[in-house]
Design a protein around this motif. Structure first.
Motif, PDB file in Angstrom:
ATOM      1  N   CYS A  72       4.714  -0.769  37.691  1.00  0.00           N
ATOM      2  CA  CYS A  72       3.715  -0.257  37.105  1.00  0.00           C
ATOM      3  C   CYS A  72       2.631  -1.247  36.650  1.00  0.00           C
ATOM      4  O   CYS A  72       1.366  -1.090  37.135  1.00  0.00           O
ATOM      5  CB  CYS A  72       3.988   0.534  35.723  1.00  0.00           C
ATOM      6  N   CYS A  73       3.112  -2.431  36.361  1.00  0.00           N
ATOM      7  CA  CYS A  73       2.019  -3.598  36.159  1.00  0.00           C
ATOM      8  C   CYS A  73       1.645  -4.244  37.177  1.00  0.00           C
ATOM      9  O   CYS A  73       0.450  -4.472  37.477  1.00  0.00           O
ATOM     10  CB  CYS A  73       3.016  -4.888  35.405  1.00  0.00           C
ATOM     11  N   GLU A  74       2.369  -4.196  38.362  1.00  0.00           N
ATOM     12  CA  GLU A  74       2.061  -4.442  39.634  1.00  0.00           C
ATOM     13  C   GLU A  74       0.651  -3.743  40.271  1.00  0.00           C
ATOM     14  O   GLU A  74      -0.149  -4.287  40.803  1.00  0.00           O
ATOM     15  CB  GLU A  74       3.165  -4.558  40.573  1.00  0.00           C
ATOM     16  N   THR A  75       0.839  -2.365  39.941  1.00  0.00           N
ATOM     17  CA  THR A  75      -0.076  -1.274  40.408  1.00  0.00           C
ATOM     18  C   THR A  75      -1.400  -1.205  39.531  1.00  0.00           C
ATOM     19  O   THR A  75      -2.088  -0.542  39.848  1.00  0.00           O
ATOM     20  CB  THR A  75       0.318  -0.196  40.900  1.00  0.00           C
ATOM     21  N   CYS A  76      -1.308  -1.474  38.361  1.00  0.00           N
ATOM     22  CA  CYS A  76      -2.403  -1.211  37.531  1.00  0.00           C
ATOM     23  C   CYS A  76      -3.430  -2.136  37.811  1.00  0.00           C
ATOM     24  O   CYS A  76      -3.686  -3.335  37.943  1.00  0.00           O
ATOM     25  CB  CYS A  76      -2.054  -1.721  35.849  1.00  0.00           C
TER      26      CYS A  76
END
Lengths: 391, 254
Positions: B201-205
């Protein structure tokens, strides 16, 4: 998408839309409650020397055993991975209330109930083993643990030990059901459950339901056998039912008044729930039909001079209403506690299936099973042999 | 046959002790040799998560990435992470309107008009990885546990599916995976973070609203984030030791 979350009103956290605990988990506290209640009624005679209830002593013990044998079934059936249930015994997590279930259960079953029944019946089992032939003889011999000793001294030991176990049994019955209340009462995330009164309320409602059950079983058994009901016994049971019911109702009202007066963050949500989707099971069935009405009926018997058959009618009606009312109470705790969102912003619906693993059919079978077991137990160990009611 | 009491106690005692010893021995035999240790050391980390509400645009990237990365069922009631939309008319924090269509997986359809005097924002949610987690407290077999590095994890091969933990979580972060009938929840992408990667989720935010942090690493930017913002956790009255820190959390959020 909208159709899938049909039945949701307001906002639920997405993972909350599906209810976690079904009607089977309603049955669990209901059945253990009946066990604890029936046992406590039996103890009245033995521990507290209430001679009047003696005709139901053995019947109450057998009823408790029949229901206790079924108690783990709804839990087992509800587990996602039932084959792993035994892990709870092998690697119990010590901070979990649920992990203690197996131990409390086994203690109660083996150390208290089975032992007490065995000691009480031992002489008769031996005598029956001597009398009968073939398979029944082997069965009774096995039930007597292949002992043939019914000397004066051994019976005296049986009696002393039996008395000791009954005394031990009373706190054990309290533990069994108080503990079930703790399972719910200790969940701080759920304001409908989280209250220190929960174990006490569970305990008294357990006594109420168990006493009502034994009273009804006794009446039905007398009717089936064509013997007269010992009215002194029935009146006494009904009186104890009234007393415990009043305490139970007072405790529940205390909890309710406390909630209304404190009106904490969850109050509006819960209040709305009780006035909408929980109105019928909570207000109508549990409180009016299942509590106030039976208390009224039982109270009237105390105040008025009624004939025997009138009293029987009152008791039977009150008993049935009580059993329905306590079932509704378990329902409202277990299902009611999952109908609202922990965000306090919405409500969901419980959809009761019929012929699924956790459906109405399974629940009905589980609830009828103890009566079948009781029938077998009564055939094997007739509870009326040594104390026929005075006709 | 006559057995005296001493004899009986001795033999049953030996039987009980020896069987359990054999069971233990068998268990360790079946378990085999542990895998060679990686360079990841549990005690060198203390994971936490931060969300900057002011940066979240409700695109739903995180929800989609999470479901894909962790093989989460696609039905709209199973989420390891989800996004809620808050609409607070006239600043009335007692009565917010909240929605989370499909957990935010498909983004949010336009519903509120700008300039209507309301306050609107998105709140991404996930497991709080509490350090006094009520869910692990109630698990009857210890299938869910707090790892020494601060992650709350689930052993799916051990979970009974009793659902007690689902009831005990105040934040609604857990669900029963219908394929395994065991519990599931955010694992902080444990398979990634133990290899030095960040969560899916952090990667794609796209706006950097989500941040994974290691509080035992003195150089982690999380320290600065926590120091420079007004930080709050969800439902602080629950005292769960939540490690999901929010900047800009409104009083209406629950």
């Amino acid at each position: 998408m909208e159709s899938m979350i049909h039945g949701v009103e307001g906002f639920m956290y997405p993972n909350e839309i599906e209810l976690q605990w079904s009607i089977l988990i309603v049955l669990y506290p209901y059945i253990t409650g009946l066990v604890a209640g029936a046992f406590i009624l039996a103890s009245l005679e033995r521990v507290f020397n209430v001679e009047e209830v003696k005709p139901t002593y053995r019947l109450a013990l057998l009823t408790a055993l029949a229901f206790l044998l079924v108690a783990p079934l709804p839990l087992q059936l509800h587990l996602g991975r039932p084959e792993r249930a035994f892990e709870m015994f092998l690697t119990p997590h010590t901070t979990s209330a649920m992990a203690m279930f197996g131990f409390v259960y086994l203690w109660y079953l083996m150390a208290v109930l089975v032992l007490e029944i065995w000691l009480d019946y031992r002489k008769e089992i031996v005598l029956r083993a001597r009398r009968s032939t073939g398979g029944m003889r082997q069965l009774y011999r096995a039930m007597a643990l292949w002992s043939d000793n019914i000397s004066e001294r051994s019976l005296d030991i049986d009696d002393k030990l039996g008395r000791f176990i009954t005394i031990l049994g009373v706190p054990s019955a309290f533990l069994l059901h108080g503990y079930v209340g703790f399972i719910f009462g200790s969940i701080k995330a759920n304001p409908w459950w989280s209250t220190p009164v929960m174990p006490v309320v569970f305990l008294f409602s357990a006594m109420v339901s168990g006493i009502a059950l034994v009273m009804l079983v006794y009446m039905v058994a007398c009717w089936m056998r064509g013997t007269a009901i010992d009215m002194r016994c029935l009146d006494t049971i009904a009186r104890y039912l009234l007393y415990t019911f009043i305490i139970d109702f007072a405790l529940e009202m205390l909890d309710l008044i406390h909630r209304i007066y404190e009106a904490d963050e969850s109050f509006k949500t819960l209040d709305f729930m009780v006035h909408s989707r929980l109105y019928f099971p909570h207000i109508i069935v549990q409180i009016v039909l299942g509590t106030i009405l039976p208390i009224g009926l039982l109270g009237l018997v105390q105040l008025m001079r009624l004939t025997e058959s009138q009293r029987k009618g009152f008791y039977a009606t009150a008993g049935v209403l009580t059993l329905i009312g306590i079932f509704a109470m378990r329902w409202n705790v277990v299902i009611g506690g999952q109908l609202f969102s922990k965000s306090f912003l919405g409500y969901t619906t419980y959809k009761l299936d019929f012929a699924t693993r956790e459906g109405l059919l399974s629940a009905t079978i589980i609830l009828l099973l103890p009566f079948l077991i009781l029938w077998v137990l009564v055939k094997l160990l007739p509870p009326w042999s040594h104390q026929e009611p005075a006709v | 046959m006559q057995t005296d009491r001493r004899e009986f106690l001795k033999s049953t005692g030996a039987f009980i002790v020896l069987t359990s010893a054999a069971a233990l021995a068998w268990d360790s035999l079946v378990a085999g040799t542990p895998e060679a240790a990686s360079t990841y050391k549990l005690h060198d980390h203390w994971w936490a998560f931060a969300v900057d509400i002011e940066k979240c645009i409700g695109c739903g990237n995180c929800v989609r990435a999470c479901k894909a990365e962790n093989n989460v069922p696609l039905e709209p009631y199973y989420f390891r992470t989800w996004v809620e939309r808050y609409h607070v008319p006239r600043g009335d924090i007692e009565r917010p309107e909240v929605d989370s269509p499909n957990g935010g997986y498909d983004g949010f359809p336009l519903r509120y008009q700008p300039g209507d005097g309301s306050k609107n924002f998105f709140v991404p949610k996930l497991c709080n990885h509490c350090s006094h987690s009520p869910c692990t407290q109630v698990c009857p077999v210890g299938a869910t546990f707090e790892s020494p590095d601060g992650a709350v994890l689930v052993d799916k091969t051990y979970c009974l599916g009793c659902r007690y933990c689902v009831q005990a979580c105040p934040y609604g972060c857990r669900f029963i995976d219908p394929r395994t009938m065991t519990v599931d929840k955010c694992s902080l992408c444990y398979h990634r973070i133990t290899k030095g990667l960040t969560t899916a989720c952090c990667e794609t935010c796209p706006t950097g609203a989500r941040m994974l942090g290691d509080l035992k690493n003195p150089k982690d930017p999380m320290h600065e984030f926590l120091r420079n913002h007004k930080i709050l956790v969800l439902k602080p009255q629950m005292a769960t030791g939540a490690k999901l820190y929010y900047n800009g959390l409104d009083g209406s959020v629950r």
